[in-house]
Design a protein around this motif. Sequence first.
Motif, short mmCIF file in Angstrom:
data_model
loop_
_atom_site.label_atom_id
_atom_site.label_comp_id
_atom_site.label_asym_id
_atom_site.label_seq_id
_atom_site.Cartn_x
_atom_site.Cartn_y
_atom_site.Cartn_z
N ASP A 1 0.84 -1.19 0.00
CA ASP A 1 0.00 0.00 0.00
C ASP A 1 0.88 1.25 0.00
O ASP A 1 1.95 1.28 0.62
N CYS A 2 0.43 2.29 -0.69
CA CYS A 2 1.12 3.58 -0.62
C CYS A 2 0.88 4.19 0.76
O CYS A 2 -0.23 4.14 1.29
N ARG B 1 9.37 4.53 -3.34
CA ARG B 1 7.92 4.51 -3.08
C ARG B 1 7.48 5.78 -2.35
O ARG B 1 6.36 6.26 -2.56
N THR C 1 4.74 8.09 -4.09
CA THR C 1 3.50 8.47 -3.40
C THR C 1 3.35 9.98 -3.37
O THR C 1 2.27 10.53 -3.65
N CYS D 1 3.39 0.95 -5.69
CA CYS D 1 2.55 0.85 -4.49
C CYS D 1 1.13 1.16 -4.92
O CYS D 1 0.90 1.78 -5.96
#
Length: 235
Positions: A139-140, A178, A182, A211
């Motif tokens: 998940d981000c 990431r 994000t 992500c």
Amino acid sequence: MKATWIALLLGVLLTSSSVTVLADDHDHDHDHGHDDDDHDHDHGDAHYEGWPDCLCVAGELDCEDNDTVNEALSVLRDGDCDDDCSSEACRDAFFVLDMYHAGCPAGELDATIGVAFHDHEHECQRCYQEPAFIEGAPDCDLTVCDDSERVQAAVTALNSMPCMEEASESAECRDYFRTVLTFHDFCRDVTERVILTNYHDLEEDYESVHCNLVDMEERETDCDSEINQEFVSED
């Protein structure tokens, strides 16, 4: 190239006491009908109010269809769309870029597409495209939207050893990327002011790193809705 954009981003972050401050003093009206109250990192449907669905105004997304996105890119470059995106041709071409930029996984698009998107995103009407979902990706972490020190540390690390040499081979460097991914994709309040145009150059070195945005409210697509019909071109 990488050192240039990272130095630029670091300079902006270092002069800001927090990421949130950057957004607080910025006029958000260019997002076509968005009120300031919508800019609270709520990635639900309210954030995209006033945006037609890319599916309805730009057609089906096919990340392997380079001809369609390159044709749109040519229209934006040759159609005097930089300062005025109000024409139907410019608007529709940007819808295609918006759809590809939001919906295709990192690394699948040429860097020029991302650069062109950022060059025009403030002048052109946006459309909504569900972000790419990569099976098995983590998940981000949206807490980076309010943590400028963390973003600063990530971009510094990505421009230093060992990340300059190991890139996606290092788990730690993948995590740093990431964080920047994000920040670039989902911290919309901030990216209005801090445009990571050359992020897409770095993206090529981390094309296997993704992500997923998981806290988004489900949005129903109705191409007959008023907002979609408002932007559907008449052939």
